[in-house]
Enzyme design. Structure first.
Site, PDB file in Angstrom:
ATOM      1  CD  GLU A  24     -42.571  51.859 -17.745  1.00  0.00           C
ATOM      2  OE1 GLU A  24     -43.054  51.563 -16.637  1.00  0.00           O
ATOM      3  OE2 GLU A  24     -42.851  52.917 -18.332  1.00  0.00           O
TER       4      GLU A  24
ATOM      5  CG  ASN B 144     -46.815  50.910 -15.303  1.00  0.00           C
ATOM      6  OD1 ASN B 144     -46.323  51.109 -14.195  1.00  0.00           O
ATOM      7  ND2 ASN B 144     -46.199  51.252 -16.423  1.00  0.00           N
TER       8      ASN B 144
ATOM      9  CG  HIS C 124     -43.319  52.003 -13.240  1.00  0.00           C
ATOM     10  ND1 HIS C 124     -43.387  52.933 -14.255  1.00  0.00           N
ATOM     11  CD2 HIS C 124     -43.499  52.724 -12.096  1.00  0.00           C
ATOM     12  CE1 HIS C 124     -43.572  54.129 -13.748  1.00  0.00           C
ATOM     13  NE2 HIS C 124     -43.650  54.051 -12.446  1.00  0.00           N
TER      14      HIS C 124
ATOM     15  CG  ASP D  24     -36.430  56.443 -11.996  1.00  0.00           C
ATOM     16  OD1 ASP D  24     -36.277  57.429 -11.247  1.00  0.00           O
ATOM     17  OD2 ASP D  24     -37.482  55.780 -12.019  1.00  0.00           O
TER      18      ASP D  24
HETATM   19  C1  F6R Z   1     -39.721  57.903  -9.957  1.00  0.00           C
HETATM   20  C2  F6R Z   1     -39.921  56.464 -10.098  1.00  0.00           C
HETATM   21  C3  F6R Z   1     -41.280  55.929 -10.358  1.00  0.00           C
HETATM   22  C4  F6R Z   1     -42.266  56.319  -9.263  1.00  0.00           C
HETATM   23  C5  F6R Z   1     -43.647  55.718  -9.496  1.00  0.00           C
HETATM   24  C6  F6R Z   1     -44.637  56.219  -8.472  1.00  0.00           C
HETATM   25  O1  F6R Z   1     -38.348  58.168  -9.758  1.00  0.00           O
HETATM   26  O2  F6R Z   1     -38.999  55.726 -10.026  1.00  0.00           O
HETATM   27  O3  F6R Z   1     -41.216  54.545 -10.469  1.00  0.00           O
HETATM   28  O4  F6R Z   1     -41.761  55.884  -8.028  1.00  0.00           O
HETATM   29  O5  F6R Z   1     -44.111  56.027 -10.765  1.00  0.00           O
HETATM   30  O6  F6R Z   1     -44.780  57.585  -8.606  1.00  0.00           O
HETATM   31  P1  F6R Z   1     -45.513  58.454  -7.498  1.00  0.00           P
HETATM   32  O7  F6R Z   1     -44.751  58.264  -6.239  1.00  0.00           O
HETATM   33  O8  F6R Z   1     -45.444  59.876  -8.010  1.00  0.00           O
HETATM   34  O9  F6R Z   1     -46.896  57.941  -7.398  1.00  0.00           O
END
Ligand code: F6R
Length: 246
Positions: free
Chosen positions: A143, A136, A138, A67
């Site tokens: 989302e 959340n 995701h 992403d």
């Molecule tokens: C980032 C992504 C997000 C993260 C998620 C967890 O490319 O796709 O979905 O994987 O927000 O973030 P961290 O690993 O920083 O806790």
């Protein structure tokens, strides 16, 4: 889906990095997709280190990014592309012909999605995805409330993602939209590792593993993946009902 609990972040990252190495030994032309963010940081570093130490021929594999934040340039420290550059492309000397990323600055984001979906299709699908989980629930920028059937798409970011996302940037950044692979890609990937560490992820991991599958908690889709693995350290797995894990 299977849950694997590791002693600490390092040992789960070792396992994830070894999974990439194992795949590339078996299938040098594999398509690998990684998230950026904190969770896969050590996995990327260990993968780069191991691949260099073993002098692996990586000239056939292709990397795609999960992403990107819409509106951020690749030079912005904290953008997904910037992460990938520092963690994978530069250490491995990977030429741009071997990776494909969303351009969050594109003036035609819909086309970015079409190009990404075609790219994946032409490569025969994703062999291995390594993703994180948001506060959340995701995966990528899928989302809460997202349609499980979507491929790549542009999405309004959830308030939690906007707030938590500030941790990646040195200065406050205006975050509104994301461009992301969809959960249909996650389900179609041949293997998916979702990694999480630390006590702050304990509740979201419990929800993803034990609550019914629902699009209000996108990571619950992992329960439907026949070759999906949730890798957690002891802290992130601390709320799980251990009697339900084999
Ligand atoms: C980032 C992504 C997000 C993260 C998620 C967890 O490319 O796709 O979905 O994987 O927000 O973030 P961290 O690993 O920083 O806790």
């Amino acid at each position: 889906m299977k849950v694997l609990i590791y002693e600490d972040y390092k040992s789960l990252s070792e396992f994830a990095a070894d999974e990439i190495i194992r795949l590339l030994r078996e299938k040098p032309a594999a398509l690998v997709c990684l998230a950026s963010g904190d969770s896969p940081k050590l996995t990327c570093e260990l993968f780069s280190k191991k691949a260099r130490e073993e002098n692996m021929d990586l000239s056939h594999f292709t990397f795609i990014g999960l992403d990107e934040w819409v509106g951020l340039s690749p030079d912005t420290e904290g953008s997904c592309e910037n992460d990938f550059k520092k963690r994978i492309f530069e250490p491995l000397g990977l030429p741009s012909s071997q990776y494909h990323l969303f351009n969050g600055l594109s003036d035609n984001l819909e086309m970015e999605c079409v190009v990404m979906d075609n790219f994946i299709r032409e490569k025969g699908g994703i062999d291995l995805m390594i993703v994180g989980i948001g506060m959340n629930g995701h995966i990528g920028f899928n989302e809460p409330g997202v349609d499980f059937n979507l491929l790549s798409h542009v999405i309004e970011l959830d308030q939690t993602t906007i707030a938590v996302g500030q941790k990646y940037f040195k200065q406050p950044v205006l975050l509104t939209k994301g461009i992301t692979l969809g959960l249909a890609h996650v389900l179609a990937a041949k293997k998916v590792l979702l990694i999480a560490s630390g006590i702050k992820k304990a509740t979201v991991i419990k929800n993803a593993v034990e609550e019914p599958v629902h699009n209000l908690f996108p990571a619950s889709i992992m329960q439907q993946h026949p070759n999906g693995f949730i890798l957690v350290d002891v802290a992130a797995g601390s709320l799980l009902d251990k009697t339900k894990i084999d």
